[in-house]
Enzyme design. Sequence first.
Site, PDB file in Angstrom:
ATOM      1  N   ASP A  13       5.570 -37.968 -39.170  1.00 40.79           N
ATOM      2  CA  ASP A  13       5.078 -37.214 -38.016  1.00 40.79           C
ATOM      3  C   ASP A  13       4.559 -38.170 -36.950  1.00 40.79           C
ATOM      4  O   ASP A  13       3.599 -38.917 -37.182  1.00 40.79           O
ATOM      5  CB  ASP A  13       3.959 -36.294 -38.520  1.00 40.79           C
ATOM      6  N   ILE A  14       5.150 -38.113 -35.779  1.00 43.27           N
ATOM      7  CA  ILE A  14       4.802 -39.044 -34.694  1.00 43.27           C
ATOM      8  C   ILE A  14       3.353 -38.860 -34.215  1.00 43.27           C
ATOM      9  O   ILE A  14       2.749 -39.802 -33.715  1.00 43.27           O
ATOM     10  CB  ILE A  14       5.809 -38.906 -33.525  1.00 43.27           C
ATOM     11  N   ASN A  27      10.529 -31.065 -21.953  1.00 46.46           N
ATOM     12  CA  ASN A  27      11.517 -30.415 -21.071  1.00 46.46           C
ATOM     13  C   ASN A  27      11.038 -30.610 -19.639  1.00 46.46           C
ATOM     14  O   ASN A  27       9.903 -31.042 -19.410  1.00 46.46           O
ATOM     15  CB  ASN A  27      11.705 -28.934 -21.425  1.00 46.46           C
ATOM     16  N   GLY A  35       9.316 -27.844 -31.331  1.00 47.25           N
ATOM     17  CA  GLY A  35       9.657 -29.157 -31.884  1.00 47.25           C
ATOM     18  C   GLY A  35       8.545 -30.169 -31.761  1.00 47.25           C
ATOM     19  O   GLY A  35       7.364 -29.853 -31.899  1.00 47.25           O
ATOM     20  N   VAL A  36       8.936 -31.404 -31.465  1.00 49.04           N
ATOM     21  CA  VAL A  36       7.962 -32.489 -31.395  1.00 49.04           C
ATOM     22  C   VAL A  36       7.018 -32.294 -30.193  1.00 49.04           C
ATOM     23  O   VAL A  36       5.839 -32.652 -30.245  1.00 49.04           O
ATOM     24  CB  VAL A  36       8.687 -33.865 -31.382  1.00 49.04           C
ATOM     25  N   ASP A  37       7.518 -31.681 -29.140  1.00 47.38           N
ATOM     26  CA  ASP A  37       6.718 -31.385 -27.949  1.00 47.38           C
ATOM     27  C   ASP A  37       5.523 -30.489 -28.330  1.00 47.38           C
ATOM     28  O   ASP A  37       4.357 -30.782 -27.988  1.00 47.38           O
ATOM     29  CB  ASP A  37       7.628 -30.684 -26.923  1.00 47.38           C
ATOM     30  N   GLY A 126      17.143 -32.250 -31.801  1.00 47.03           N
ATOM     31  CA  GLY A 126      16.661 -31.012 -32.403  1.00 47.03           C
ATOM     32  C   GLY A 126      17.208 -29.834 -31.626  1.00 47.03           C
ATOM     33  O   GLY A 126      18.419 -29.574 -31.623  1.00 47.03           O
ATOM     34  N   TYR A 128      17.853 -29.440 -28.588  1.00 47.64           N
ATOM     35  CA  TYR A 128      18.861 -29.763 -27.569  1.00 47.64           C
ATOM     36  C   TYR A 128      20.246 -30.108 -28.141  1.00 47.64           C
ATOM     37  O   TYR A 128      21.207 -30.280 -27.383  1.00 47.64           O
ATOM     38  CB  TYR A 128      18.358 -30.878 -26.643  1.00 47.64           C
TER      39      TYR A 128
HETATM   40  N1  AR6 Z   1       7.244 -36.060 -35.332  1.00 49.52           N
HETATM   41  C1  AR6 Z   1       8.409 -36.721 -35.153  1.00 49.52           C
HETATM   42  N2  AR6 Z   1       9.583 -36.108 -34.921  1.00 49.52           N
HETATM   43  C2  AR6 Z   1       9.582 -34.758 -34.885  1.00 49.52           C
HETATM   44  C3  AR6 Z   1       8.412 -33.983 -35.065  1.00 49.52           C
HETATM   45  C4  AR6 Z   1       7.198 -34.696 -35.289  1.00 49.52           C
HETATM   46  N3  AR6 Z   1       6.027 -34.068 -35.464  1.00 49.52           N
HETATM   47  N4  AR6 Z   1       8.745 -32.668 -34.965  1.00 49.52           N
HETATM   48  C5  AR6 Z   1      10.084 -32.619 -34.756  1.00 49.52           C
HETATM   49  N5  AR6 Z   1      10.583 -33.874 -34.709  1.00 49.52           N
HETATM   50  P1  AR6 Z   1      13.070 -31.468 -30.674  1.00 49.52           P
HETATM   51  P2  AR6 Z   1      14.837 -31.960 -28.373  1.00 49.52           P
HETATM   52  C6  AR6 Z   1      11.977 -34.327 -34.493  1.00 49.52           C
HETATM   53  O1  AR6 Z   1      13.700 -30.134 -30.928  1.00 49.52           O
HETATM   54  O2  AR6 Z   1      16.049 -31.761 -29.211  1.00 49.52           O
HETATM   55  C7  AR6 Z   1      11.114 -28.549 -27.092  1.00 49.52           C
HETATM   56  O3  AR6 Z   1      10.931 -27.169 -27.059  1.00 49.52           O
HETATM   57  C8  AR6 Z   1      13.098 -33.384 -34.860  1.00 49.52           C
HETATM   58  O4  AR6 Z   1      13.403 -33.472 -36.241  1.00 49.52           O
HETATM   59  O5  AR6 Z   1      11.604 -31.575 -30.784  1.00 49.52           O
HETATM   60  O6  AR6 Z   1      14.798 -33.139 -27.448  1.00 49.52           O
HETATM   61  C9  AR6 Z   1      10.950 -29.187 -25.724  1.00 49.52           C
HETATM   62  O7  AR6 Z   1       9.952 -28.544 -24.963  1.00 49.52           O
HETATM   63  C10 AR6 Z   1      14.248 -33.903 -34.004  1.00 49.52           C
HETATM   64  O8  AR6 Z   1      14.963 -34.915 -34.700  1.00 49.52           O
HETATM   65  O9  AR6 Z   1      13.470 -32.038 -29.200  1.00 49.52           O
HETATM   66  C11 AR6 Z   1      12.303 -29.020 -25.129  1.00 49.52           C
HETATM   67  O10 AR6 Z   1      12.463 -27.735 -24.559  1.00 49.52           O
HETATM   68  C12 AR6 Z   1      13.545 -34.566 -32.819  1.00 49.52           C
HETATM   69  O11 AR6 Z   1      12.144 -34.546 -33.109  1.00 49.52           O
HETATM   70  C13 AR6 Z   1      13.236 -29.159 -26.316  1.00 49.52           C
HETATM   71  O12 AR6 Z   1      12.464 -28.810 -27.466  1.00 49.52           O
HETATM   72  C14 AR6 Z   1      13.778 -33.879 -31.495  1.00 49.52           C
HETATM   73  O13 AR6 Z   1      13.777 -32.481 -31.673  1.00 49.52           O
HETATM   74  C15 AR6 Z   1      13.697 -30.584 -26.498  1.00 49.52           C
HETATM   75  O14 AR6 Z   1      14.661 -30.643 -27.517  1.00 49.52           O
END
Ligand code: AR6
Length: 174
Positions: A13-14, A27, A35-37, A126, A128
């Site tokens: 977890d970042i 975004n 997600g991570v956001d 994720g 996207y």
């Molecule tokens: N720590 C590290 N990595 C993580 C964590 C965490 N706590 N949680 C998820 N990931 P995503 P995107 C990974 O969907 O595809 C949001 O709604 C996850 O496994 O977070 O760039 C934004 O607001 C994946 O590999 O981001 C945007 O609208 C990676 O993070 C949209 O999602 C990215 O997944 C961005 O989509």
Amino acid sequence: MKTAGAIRLLKGDITKLEVDAIVNAANSSLMGGGGVDGAIHRAGGPQILEECRAIVARQGGCKTGEAVITSGGRLPAKNVIHTVGPVWNGGNRNEPELLASCYLNSVQLAFRNRISTIAFPNISTGIYGFPKPEAAEIAVTTVKNYLEQQQLLQQVIFICYDDENFSIYEKLLV
Ligand code: AR6
């Protein structure tokens, strides 16, 4: 955990990392999301959103491929660099170039802010929908090229949350 020069690979977890900056896969509204956001804003508290609002008021959000910086709020990381990855649309809409820009603009912004340790999630892979192997290749190539050109950035961490990304990065970084 693996090391390849100044690059380090972690799983987890970042939001737990104590580094100068973690990168957020945001975004263009900069107003949070899933997600991570979502995880970063939840763990970091309202300060981060407040600073994002100020950025939006100043420059109207963040375009795909670009990056902005805020403090880390309550996170162990000092700063958050918010970058906006491309939505995968089949690959003919500049998605690879835009993803490379996310990594490059983030490390350049880190450099301008005298940051020496930075951690990246797997941007765009994720919600996207960017294919994970291609995204990892772009991330590693872009960061490696940048590291060869400068001295300030001492450590770049790729932190993978899912097993699939972790094993892809493990193979790339051996
Ligand atoms: N720590 C590290 N990595 C993580 C964590 C965490 N706590 N949680 C998820 N990931 P995503 P995107 C990974 O969907 O595809 C949001 O709604 C996850 O496994 O977070 O760039 C934004 O607001 C994946 O590999 O981001 C945007 O609208 C990676 O993070 C949209 O999602 C990215 O997944 C961005 O989509």
